[in-house]
Write an enzyme that holds these catalytic residues in place. Structure first.
Site, short mmCIF file in Angstrom:
data_model
loop_
_atom_site.label_atom_id
_atom_site.label_comp_id
_atom_site.label_asym_id
_atom_site.label_seq_id
_atom_site.Cartn_x
_atom_site.Cartn_y
_atom_site.Cartn_z
N ASP A 76 24.96 -23.72 20.83
CA ASP A 76 26.00 -24.28 21.70
C ASP A 76 26.59 -25.57 21.14
OD1 ASP A 76 23.41 -25.27 22.14
OD2 ASP A 76 23.91 -25.99 24.15
N GLU B 61 21.00 -25.23 24.32
CA GLU B 61 20.05 -26.31 24.04
C GLU B 61 20.54 -27.61 24.65
OE1 GLU B 61 18.54 -29.86 22.42
OE2 GLU B 61 20.54 -29.15 21.84
N GLU B 62 21.85 -27.85 24.60
CA GLU B 62 22.40 -29.10 25.11
C GLU B 62 22.20 -29.25 26.60
OE1 GLU B 62 23.25 -31.40 23.27
OE2 GLU B 62 23.84 -30.54 21.35
N ARG C 40 7.52 -35.20 10.67
CA ARG C 40 6.70 -35.98 11.59
C ARG C 40 5.63 -35.08 12.17
NH1 ARG C 40 5.17 -41.15 13.00
NH2 ARG C 40 4.03 -40.99 14.96
#
Length: 460
Positions: free
Chosen positions: A122, A189-190, A230
């Site tokens: 998206d 996702e947003e 990370r």
């Protein structure tokens, strides 16, 4: 005369045979030289890098297509169709409309682990201002009916392109791995809802359950050609909260006859700053942001209510729960101090847009990082700090299946721009900025090499 013809024919035949043999010898020598060169470089990924570079023109066209045709969260119809088509051409078994416009592609290649590779699809309601020849000019109506521009300002066009490039390389290298690929294109996702929707639609039940799940995200402050890793917490829990502060409105000239919700809301905003600074351990990362405050219509009118919009950020579930509890307590306390009845206490609501923290499995993170060091070099494989941004990729590791997950960062900034920024001569546009524009070639090729190398290692 006949003898001369026969002799001439023999001479010509010998010459042609010698020429063919010389050509064959030259080809063999060239192959040996190439092999010797690869051996001298001591780079086991040299062939992969060359293949990705050769494939870049195709990927460049695909990237520009995605950039030119962005779609908002929960509306990724055309984008998901193109993603499905790319996988179908490579021999994946493809299922569309999983959890909305989600795409799932499965490629089986014998016994072995199952690796899930995810890309989000998206875009954002932002008018692009990059000046690129392939800049988005798309406008549409959002879910509230507002006319908005649409732009891939968070790099999901890069994510989809790298995802496709890795799929293409892995489909060509089936002799180098054994197991099952599950490539998913995720919507929304947003809005924090895409991963949740795909999992609720049976992602881990209807399709092969992954032994590992990996993804990447572009980084607007890292040089293109580099990746960042990370272990442990990498991105944060993110909650959206609405608070409605009630009062008793009236004339601005007679405040003693009112209970001013503007003043109460202001007191709440100030008090909320003590949640992190005084009520949580200083060793626990957390952020409480009041991003919006709305109330009233005129300077001499005290309104009946005021609305606040917040974001809450943390890493652990315990800290998240503590923040929410303390906000509720503060709101009730302010209302009580103003003499409001319990029916007029502030209404505190969490939106259904929670994004859980992304916790990179330490063993998986270390394993993939070592692959990156071998494939890209130590100087291009960076250790990075966690951030307080949110990413719903974390949900894939928070189900009862406890799938190990890993998300890495992909640099996007052109080398000269990075140098200028480090000299203080340039401020780089962040993600979600109308001017965000990755340097495509080194960004995409590095992403494809990294993702492909990681999957090959997991499927050895």
């Amino acid at each position: 005369m006949m003898k001369h013809l026969i002799l001439t024919s023999l001479i010509l035949g010998s010459a042609m045979a010698l020429s063919a043999q010389n050509a064959l010898d030259a080809l063999i020598q060239e192959a040996r030289d190439d092999h010797a060169h690869l051996s001298r470089t001591n780079d086991p990924y040299a062939g992969l890098k060359a293949a990705v570079q050769e494939d870049y023109p195709y990927l460049q066209d695909l990237y520009q297509h995605y950039h030119l045709h962005p779609e908002l969260s929960f509306h990724e119809k055309e984008t998901s169709g193109r993603m499905a088509s790319e996988l179908q051409q490579l021999g994946f078994e493809v299922t569309e409309k999983v959890g909305g416009y989600g795409v799932v592609g499965v490629l089986r290649n014998g016994e072995g682990p199952t690796v899930l590779v995810r890309a989000d699809m998206d875009a954002l309601p932002i008018v692009e201002d990059t000046g690129l020849p392939y800049a988005s000019t798309v406008t549409t109506k959002d879910d509230a009916g507002n006319e908005v521009g649409v732009m891939h300002a968070c790099g999901h066009d890069v994510h989809m392109t790298v995802w496709t490039g890795a799929a293409r390389q892995l489909a060509e290298r089936k002799d180098q791995w054994s197991g099952t690929l599950v490539f998913i294109g995720q919507p929304a996702e947003e809005r924090g809802g895409g991963a949740k929707a795909m999992l609720a639609d049976g992602l881990y039940e209807r399709f092969p359950k992954p032994d590992y799940a990996i993804a990447l995200h572009v980084n607007a402050g890292m040089e293109a050609g580099k990746v960042g890793c990370r272990s442990g917490y990498s991105l944060a829990n993110v909650d959206m909260m609405d608070i409605t502060v009630y009062g008793q409105g009236g004339h601005g000239a007679y405040p003693h006859t009112t209970k001013d919700p503007v003043l109460l809301a202001s007191r709440i905003v100030v008090a909320l700053q003590t949640v992190v600074s005084r009520e949580l351990s200083p060793l626990e990362p957390a952020v409480v942001t009041v991003g919006s405050i709305h109330g009233g219509t005129k300077g001499n009118v005290i309104p009946n209510e005021v609305g606040l919009e917040l974001t809450l950020r943390s890493y652990t579930d315990e800290v998240r729960a503590a923040i929410i509890e303390k906000i509720n307590r503060i709101c009730k306390g302010v209302a009580l101090s103003a003499g409001l009845e319990e029916s007029q206490y502030p209404k505190v609501e969490l939106r259904d847009e929670f994004t859980p923290a992304t916790y990179n499995d330490p063993e998986l993170a270390n394993r993939v990082q070592q692959v990156f060091v071998k494939a890209l070099g130590k100087d291009r494989t960076l250790d990075v700090e966690p951030v307080m941004g949110g990413e719903d990729f974390g949900r894939y590791g928070r189900t009862e299946e406890e799938v190990p997950i890993f998300m890495f960062w992909l640099g996007t900034v052109a080398k000269e721009q990075m140098a200028a920024a480090e000299r203080g001569q340039l401020q780089l546009p962040s993600l979600h900025n109308s001017g965000f524009a990755p340097d495509p070639e080194p960004t995409i090729t590095t992403g494809v090499v990294a993702m492909t190398a990681a999957v090959l290692n997991l499927l050895q």
